[in-house]
Design an enzyme around this catalytic site. Structure first.
Site, PDB file in Angstrom:
ATOM      1  N   GLU A   1      11.820  12.979   0.664  1.00 37.77           N
ATOM      2  CA  GLU A   1      10.751  12.345  -0.107  1.00 37.77           C
ATOM      3  C   GLU A   1       9.379  12.893   0.263  1.00 37.77           C
ATOM      4  OE1 GLU A   1      10.530  10.377  -2.592  1.00 37.77           O
ATOM      5  OE2 GLU A   1       8.401   9.852  -2.481  1.00 37.77           O
TER       6      GLU A   1
ATOM      7  N   TYR B   1       8.701  15.799   1.301  1.00 37.03           N
ATOM      8  CA  TYR B   1       8.577  17.128   0.706  1.00 37.03           C
ATOM      9  C   TYR B   1       8.412  17.037  -0.795  1.00 37.03           C
ATOM     10  CZ  TYR B   1       9.430  18.760   5.297  1.00 37.03           C
ATOM     11  OH  TYR B   1       9.301  18.963   6.640  1.00 37.03           O
TER      12      TYR B   1
ATOM     13  N   HIS C   1       0.848  -1.200   0.000  1.00 39.45           N
ATOM     14  CA  HIS C   1       0.000   0.000   0.000  1.00 39.45           C
ATOM     15  C   HIS C   1       0.881   1.246   0.000  1.00 39.45           C
ATOM     16  CE1 HIS C   1      -3.048   2.933   1.180  1.00 39.45           C
ATOM     17  NE2 HIS C   1      -2.321   3.245   2.225  1.00 39.45           N
TER      18      HIS C   1
ATOM     19  N   SER D   1      13.787   5.947 -13.002  1.00 38.93           N
ATOM     20  CA  SER D   1      12.750   6.684 -13.712  1.00 38.93           C
ATOM     21  C   SER D   1      12.581   8.088 -13.140  1.00 38.93           C
ATOM     22  CB  SER D   1      11.433   5.914 -13.607  1.00 38.93           C
ATOM     23  OG  SER D   1      10.366   6.727 -13.999  1.00 38.93           O
ATOM     24  N   SER D   2      12.482   8.171 -11.821  1.00 38.66           N
ATOM     25  CA  SER D   2      12.274   9.478 -11.178  1.00 38.66           C
ATOM     26  C   SER D   2      13.444  10.421 -11.406  1.00 38.66           C
ATOM     27  CB  SER D   2      12.100   9.296  -9.672  1.00 38.66           C
ATOM     28  OG  SER D   2      10.828   8.803  -9.379  1.00 38.66           O
TER      29      SER D   2
ATOM     30  N   LYS E   1       3.230  29.420   4.346  1.00 37.71           N
ATOM     31  CA  LYS E   1       2.460  29.138   3.125  1.00 37.71           C
ATOM     32  C   LYS E   1       0.967  29.126   3.417  1.00 37.71           C
ATOM     33  CE  LYS E   1       5.758  26.603   0.303  1.00 37.71           C
ATOM     34  NZ  LYS E   1       5.628  27.393  -0.923  1.00 37.71           N
TER      35      LYS E   1
ATOM     36  N   HIS F   1      14.336  12.778  12.879  1.00 35.25           N
ATOM     37  CA  HIS F   1      13.143  12.828  13.724  1.00 35.25           C
ATOM     38  C   HIS F   1      12.306  11.563  13.516  1.00 35.25           C
ATOM     39  CE1 HIS F   1      10.980  15.210  10.314  1.00 35.25           C
ATOM     40  NE2 HIS F   1      10.674  13.944  10.202  1.00 35.25           N
ATOM     41  N   HIS F   2      12.685  10.739  12.561  1.00 33.07           N
ATOM     42  CA  HIS F   2      12.052   9.425  12.416  1.00 33.07           C
ATOM     43  C   HIS F   2      12.712   8.415  13.334  1.00 33.07           C
ATOM     44  CE1 HIS F   2       9.969  10.690   8.700  1.00 33.07           C
ATOM     45  NE2 HIS F   2      11.059  11.407   8.502  1.00 33.07           N
TER      46      HIS F   2
ATOM     47  N   ARG G   1       1.335   0.677  15.200  1.00 35.70           N
ATOM     48  CA  ARG G   1       1.050   0.540  13.774  1.00 35.70           C
ATOM     49  C   ARG G   1       1.682  -0.729  13.231  1.00 35.70           C
ATOM     50  NH1 ARG G   1       4.887   5.067  10.909  1.00 35.70           N
ATOM     51  NH2 ARG G   1       3.686   4.445   9.092  1.00 35.70           N
TER      52      ARG G   1
ATOM     53  N   HIS H   1      13.061  11.685   4.280  1.00 38.99           N
ATOM     54  CA  HIS H   1      12.430  12.920   4.651  1.00 38.99           C
ATOM     55  C   HIS H   1      12.275  13.881   3.467  1.00 38.99           C
ATOM     56  CE1 HIS H   1      10.123  15.221   7.252  1.00 38.99           C
ATOM     57  NE2 HIS H   1      10.592  16.224   6.559  1.00 38.99           N
TER      58      HIS H   1
ATOM     59  N   ASP I   1       8.241  21.701 -25.760  1.00 41.26           N
ATOM     60  CA  ASP I   1       8.351  20.378 -25.152  1.00 41.26           C
ATOM     61  C   ASP I   1       9.375  20.496 -24.033  1.00 41.26           C
ATOM     62  OD1 ASP I   1       8.462  17.506 -24.614  1.00 41.26           O
ATOM     63  OD2 ASP I   1       7.790  17.208 -26.664  1.00 41.26           O
TER      64      ASP I   1
ATOM     65  N   SER J   1      -1.536  26.692  -5.116  1.00 43.50           N
ATOM     66  CA  SER J   1      -1.217  28.110  -5.273  1.00 43.50           C
ATOM     67  C   SER J   1      -1.615  28.647  -6.638  1.00 43.50           C
ATOM     68  CB  SER J   1       0.275  28.346  -5.050  1.00 43.50           C
ATOM     69  OG  SER J   1       0.663  27.920  -3.768  1.00 43.50           O
TER      70      SER J   1
ATOM     71  N   THR K   1       6.547  26.329   6.426  1.00 41.29           N
ATOM     72  CA  THR K   1       5.341  25.606   6.062  1.00 41.29           C
ATOM     73  C   THR K   1       4.110  26.387   6.490  1.00 41.29           C
ATOM     74  OG1 THR K   1       6.629  23.623   6.544  1.00 41.29           O
ATOM     75  CG2 THR K   1       4.300  23.317   6.095  1.00 41.29           C
TER      76      THR K   1
ATOM     77  N   TRP L   1       7.496  -0.533   3.898  1.00 38.31           N
ATOM     78  CA  TRP L   1       8.116   0.242   2.817  1.00 38.31           C
ATOM     79  C   TRP L   1       9.450   0.817   3.290  1.00 38.31           C
ATOM     80  CZ3 TRP L   1       9.236   5.375   1.187  1.00 38.31           C
ATOM     81  CH2 TRP L   1       9.083   6.361   2.164  1.00 38.31           C
TER      82      TRP L   1
END
Lengths: 646, 213, 345
Positions: free
Chosen positions: A262, A264, A81, A175-176, A338, A309-310, A457, A260, A110, A275, A335, A145
């Site tokens: 990621e 963002y 998931h 790819s990314s 915004k 922080h993880h 979890r 982390h 293009d 926006s 953050t 994951w």
């Protein structure tokens, strides 16, 4: 010409006579618009797959000690998931918009490297399939994951599950990185004349920041999974805690240093999309554009300094704990800025509640809630109770679902007319929105509570004595409401494609360049590359100076057509130039090429070969496919480099 | 986009580059790629440094005495100092190659391109010799933390050198056939960037792995 | 400004027990045995105080933002015939204000956070009770080193005294786990090849629920535990009796004797330890005083005859992936074994 009736009869969009059709034209396309559509369709399919995985999780958790799925299957479900949502759906959905919209917003024909763009799509398609093939063999990845070592080494993860993980993600990561490289160069180098960096649409800015994050953060992840891959395939010792003295925290540091940025990567593009939507439907410019750009850059930069922080529960020591607690609190500031600027955009406006606007507003609300639980996590000692509980699951889904997904849906309603030339149905859209809001909050808000009441979890089940039952039941009901909402959306997407109201170039009366060309755009995008004099060319550009850019706000130029009570700019007409081909106009476009799909196939084959190497018995010898993969890769690269016409 | 410039020009660029920055997109893309590769190698180097000195059993990189038992380090500093020197010299050859391509001197351009590739091959050859020696001394990918981190780090670097050699030989052949001249120097410039980058990475790896105990 | 954070901190500390009483309290604990809102140590109170502080501030900010947004959406909704809105591009003073105010709010959370980080990771005092916790797939081993060099080994139920600092040494010889008894405070990971520490001083006697807090494989969900907090004397009694070898069955108790024979001379001996018998297996949990544990199979089932039968009948069915295989025991064998295991008080 268009009528002033309240409902315009659907009109067929003019055929692009010169544009090729058929499967082969899609396989060899290097057109960013087609590639964007392919990304979008493929990613939406993965979204539905990951959604079904979520529903199965929720059914399993409906009652204590349930046996709807086995523990092994459950562990694969929550792993896949997350992987499918992040790498199969959310990142590629943002890539779909980067692909289709950004070249239009900067006034280009293009992206900088069209064939490379096609390559990144095919790698995404093959990589996503590869990652999910494990399901067929009851060997889907199952260690989360985040795949913490040493649970992921052969000793504790036998079988192919985690091989699909390391190998599939290599293809997806490539790819990314390739796609983002393309966008960076496109944005920096292919802007229309007059479009200084601080005149770029905010969505393009956020795309630039995200792309820089991707090419850097994914490189770190590549090394993490390469090291794990070497451990599993070649027997190295990076995470061999059994007899080599490896340190599990090496994986965690590498993973979160990617992980982390990621998150963002998953939210910054959405902030860009929202926006764009808010000013359009408030009829006034984005409040604090400069600050929005700088806060985006700052978030991207600071995002590199918060990763541990993880890891507050891993015993890093008080000094490290303090540093990361403080850096995490610090990043809350840009953050929050915004959010305030979005409120400032609405303030004093003339707000029209189209579905796109509703989803953007819903995004602000849900993302604010997610941000608050995030700040609560940042206090390290408090986090020791919250981490690894459903409180975190609540936080991540408020920011990922309430944030990323709802923002994406807003962007879909907003830009679908540009892509397909037709508007999505607003009634279904409103149903989609309200059901999503109800379902989302019903599913994820109780998780704050059940987490703090002690539910960890990644747990396959729970006991009746733990008190979690009623909360889980409410959450499961909520998840099916989300499913219903998504179904309505899928129906809308499909039926509007051929039968939706025809949209003109600028149904919303928006301000940026993509709204100055027909919907869908001709293959060459702009007949003439526009010269840009302002940040909002269609609102502020002087009609006499900005050659060829229609003034989107001059009421006398537009037809007033009501759509659900809100008046919009012109709807319904199509321009003659749709019927002219690029060739007729003397515009040179890069020719199609089949080397991208061949190269993508070759690269994927390398990793498929390695999967076979992990098998024993007769299948093992199929690992020679890897050599075939290398050969195809090398040959394709040469053929690509010497391909005529490029 | 061919321009018909035939002028010998040290800083030969196409007549105009139609981009927002005036820089060629391909060169810019390559710099971005190098940025990404910096993090790639950075992570591998960080892994090496995290595990430096923590192998539970020999072979070890440098001479060390543990619990009264002396272990001879496997690293061959003289050999690798030599191969490092050759790699650095090959970067000089690369500079000459680009200079001659820009000058339009087909013969010398090809020569220096092949010389660069040759230097890289010597470097690789020394590495192959070095790795074979290690294998005979019992150091493999699987032996210990040092074996794993060392071979993967230097192996990645060696793979990059290999790709570079293939690229350079291809360019050398194209140059000999007259397909690369002063109006099409970008390919060689990019090869030069790549080769110098690979060199710089080695300049970081060599002290960290070989010189500092 | 410096007084403000301290004052807010004390408000939160004062409010915390009130709020906790509202959602805390013994009734709450009974309904949610693993709740984080029933702190029984200074460690737990500190973490919960921070939770309350950030919750109050966060909810205040969140409610304000949402209220403002809803108000704006209503007030500035499109009205037919309304003029084009004023095209403002920004306001520097506002930007400064809404940068500084959140910064101040965050500082109010930051200061007590850093203080708490240090105060909750102290050097353990000399008279602390040291217990080694070793995470396994999917159960807990608890080892109490004694001054005379012996080690008391038990499993899945950790006993501690009140009024004395407990110092847990957290280890794993397999994958990562995390020790979490919410009433005692936050969790800490058990990391292979590392030793982590968790320090807290229990204040209230009782039986508390705990669970593994780091995904550790197939039956991570079924790796739970109990923490029993005794009075100091109660703890000494427990420790003494736990150190004693397993009770010998009475010669008249034939079922128990047959059970002992099956257990100590059968497959069980390969993995389990029962002090006072030849069984010295270390792969599975120690069973020396199994009979008086409140739960079995790591906190997932009450320890009674019925559940024990179900477990012995087919362990992998009760705990997927369990290393204890299905021994294909007959019902009769199970009856004897249950009798013996229950006798191990």
């Amino acid at each position: 010409m268009s009528s002033t009736a309240t409902v315009a009869a659907p009109r067929p969009v003019a055929a692009h006579h010169a544009e090729p059709t058929g499967l082969w034209s899609w396989i060899t396309t290097v057109d960013h618009k087609r590639i964007g559509i392919m990304y979008g369709v493929t990613a939406f399919v993965w979204f539905l797959v990951a959604g079904i995985e979520a529903l199965m999780i929720r059914v399993q958790l409906f009652v204590p000690n349930n046996h709807f799925v086995s523990a092994e299957t459950y562990n694969s479900l929550f792993t896949m998931h997350a992987l499918t949502m992040i790498f199969g759906a959310l990142m590629p959905l943002t890539a779909a918009f980067f692909n289709f919209i950004v070249p239009l917003q900067v006034g280009a024909r293009d992206v900088a490297f069209p064939r490379l763009n096609a390559l990144s799509y095919w790698l995404f398609l093959f990589g996503g399939i590869f990652l999910n093939v494990g399901w067929v063999f009851k060997a889907a990845p199952d260690a989360g994951w985040f795949a913490y070592a040493p649970l992921t080494i052969e000793a504790w993860a036998p079988g192919l599950h985690m091989d699909f993980y390391v190998l599939g993600l290599q293809v997806l990561g490539l790819s990314s990185i390739i796609a983002s490289l393309n966008f960076i160069i496109t944005i920096i180098n292919l802007r229309a004349p007059g479009m200084r960096l601080m005149r770029m649409p905010i969505f393009t800015w956020m795309t630039l920041i995200t792309s820089v994050l991707i090419v850097t953060a994914m490189a770190v992840f590549t090394i993490a999974i390469t090291e794990l891959m070497f451990d599993r395939v070649f027997g190295t010792n990076f995470f061999n805690t059994v007899d080599a003295g490896a340190d599990p925290l090496l994986w965690q540091h590498l993973f979160w240093m990617f992980g982390h940025p990621e998150v963002y990567i998953l939210i910054i593009p959405i902030m860009g999309m929202v926006s764009e939507v808010l000013p359009t439907f408030s009829r006034k410019p984005l409040f604090g554009y400069n600050v929005m750009v700088f806060s985006g850059v700052l978030i991207g930069w600071l995002g590199w300094g918060v990763w541990s922080h993880h890891m507050f529960a891993t015993g890093m020591g008080p000094i490290a704990d303090s540093f990361f607690a403080l850096s995490t609190m610090l990043i809350a500031i840009p953050t929050g800025i915004k959010i305030f600027n979005w409120l400032g955009t609405i303030y004093g406006g003339s707000v029209r509640f189209t579905t796109a606007m509703l989803f953007s507003v819903g995004f602000i609300a849900m993302f604010t809630i997610g941000g608050i639980s995030g700040v609560m996590h940042s206090s390290a000692p408090s986090d020791l109770q919250q981490t690894d509980t459903y409180f975190v699951v609540a936080h991540i889904h408020y920011v990922f679902f309430g944030g990323t997904v709802m923002g994406l849906w807003s962007a879909m309603y907003y830009w679908y007319p540009k892509v397909f030339g037709r508007l999505l149905d607003e009634k279904m859209g409103k149903a989609h929105f309200w059901l999503t809001m109800v379902g989302m909050n019903l599913t994820f808000f109780p998780m704050h509570f059940v987490g703090m009441f002690g539910m960890p979890r990644r747990t396959w089940t729970y006991g009746p004595e733990q008190g979690f039952t009623i909360w889980n039941q409410v959450e499961t009901i909520g998840s099916f409401i989300i499913a219903l909402a998504t179904l309505i959306f899928a129906v809308n997407l499909f039926t509007a494609w051929k039968r939706g109201r025809v949209a003109g170039p600028n149904p919303w009366g928006a301000a940026t360049l993509e709204w100055s060309i027909p919907s869908p755009p001709p293959v060459y995008n702009f007949r003439e590359i526009p010269v840009v004099h302002s940040r909002m060319p269609l609102w502020e550009g002087d009609p006499t100076k900005a050659a060829g850019i229609p003034h989107g706000r001059a009421e006398e130029e537009t037809e007033q057509v009501t759509l659900g009570g809100a008046a919009l700019a012109e709807v319904g007409d199509v321009h003659d130039e749709n019927k002219m081909s690029a060739h007729d106009l003397g515009i040179h476009l890069p020719p199609p090429s089949f080397w991208p799909i061949v190269l993508a196939f070759g690269i994927t084959l390398i990793f498929v070969g390695l999967i076979f190497r992990q098998l024993t018995g007769a299948m093992h010898s199929l690992w020679y496919l890897m050599i075939a993969g290398v050969a195809i890769t090398v040959l394709s690269i040469y053929a690509w480099a010497f391909e005529p016409g490029h | 986009m061919d321009s018909s410039h035939a002028l010998a020009d040290h800083a030969a660029h196409p007549a105009h580059i139609d981009t927002s920055t005036g820089l060629d997109s391909r060169k810019m893309a390559f710099w971005t790629f190098i940025g990404s590769e910096c993090l790639l190698f950075g992570s591998l180097i960080a892994t090496y440094m995290a595990y430096k000195g923590r192998s539970l059993k020999p072979p070890y990189p440098h001479d060390v005495t543990i619990n009264g038992v002396a272990h001879e380090g496997v690293l061959n500093i003289p050999l690798t100092s030599f191969s490092t020197f050759i790699l650095l010299m090959s970067s000089v050859a690369m500079v000459f190659a680009l200079y001659n391509v820009q000058r339009g001197d087909r013969k010398w351009a090809a020569f220096w391109l092949f010389a660069t590739a040759f230097g890289g091959s010597i470097f690789l050859g020394c590495q192959v010799f070095e790795f074979t020696e290690f294998y005979h001394n019992g150091l493999t990918l699987k032996s210990n933390l040092f074996g794993s981190t060392f071979f993967v780090l230097t192996g990645f670097h060696g793979a990059h050198v290999t790709v570079g050699i293939i690229y350079l030989i291809t360019l050398g052949v194209m140059t000999m056939r007259g397909r690369i001249g002063p109006e099409r120097t970008l390919n060689v410039e990019i090869a030069g960037l790549y080769w110098h980058f690979v060199d710089v990475i080695w300049i970081v790896i060599f002290p960290l792995v070989y010189l500092i105990p | 400004m410096r007084a403000a954070p301290a004052r807010l901190w004390s408000v939160a500390l004062a409010a915390a027990p009130l709020l906790l009483a509202a959602c805390g309290g013994k009734e709450h604990l009974r309904q949610y045995p693993q709740t984080t809102f029933y702190p029984t140590t200074q460690f737990a109170r500190t973490t919960d105080g921070l939770f309350m502080l950030s919750l109050i501030l966060g909810v205040a900010v969140g409610v304000a933002v949402l209220a403002i947004m809803v108000y704006f959406l209503w007030r500035y909704r499109y009205r037919p015939g309304a003029p084009e809105p004023k095209q403002i591009h920004g306001n520097t003073r506002l930007e400064v204000a809404w940068t500084l105010i959140p910064a101040v709010i965050l500082a109010v959370i930051a200061v007590p956070t850093v203080k708490a980080i240090f105060s909750t990771q102290p050097e353990p005092p000399a008279d602390a009770l040291t217990v080694e916790v070793i995470g396994k797939q999917w159960w807990w081993e608890f080892r109490y080193p004694q001054p005379n060099g012996d080690t008391i080994i038990t499993a899945n139920e950790i006993h501690v005294p009140t009024g004395r600092t407990v110092h847990l040494l957290l280890k794993s010889d397999n994958v990562l786990h995390a020790f979490w008894v919410p009433a005692m405070g936050g969790k800490r990971d058990l990391i292979t090849n590392r030793i982590n520490h968790l320090i807290f001083k229990p204040e209230q006697t009782g039986v508390y629920f705990g669970q593994c807090g780091e995904f550790c494989g197939t039956s991570h969900a079924l790796m739970r535990m109990r923490l029993v907090a005794h009075t100091p004397q109660g703890f000494q009694q427990w420790l003494t009796s736990e150190a004693a070898p397993a009770a010998e069955p009475l010669p008249t108790d034939s079922a128990v004797l047959l059970g002992k024979q099956l257990v100590t001379q059968g497959a069980c001996a390969g993995c389990h330890l029962i002090e006072g018998t030849p069984m010295a297996g270390r792969t599975g949990p120690s069973l020396t005083h199994f009979g008086r544990r409140r739960t079995l199979a790591a906190g997932i089932l009450d320890n009674n005859a019925e559940n024990l039968r179900r477990w012995l009948r087919n362990p992998p069915e009760m705990k997927p992936g369990s290393k204890m295989p299905n021994l294909n025991l007959t019902e009769q064998q199970i009856t004897y074994m249950v009798a013996y295991l229950q006798s191990l008080q």
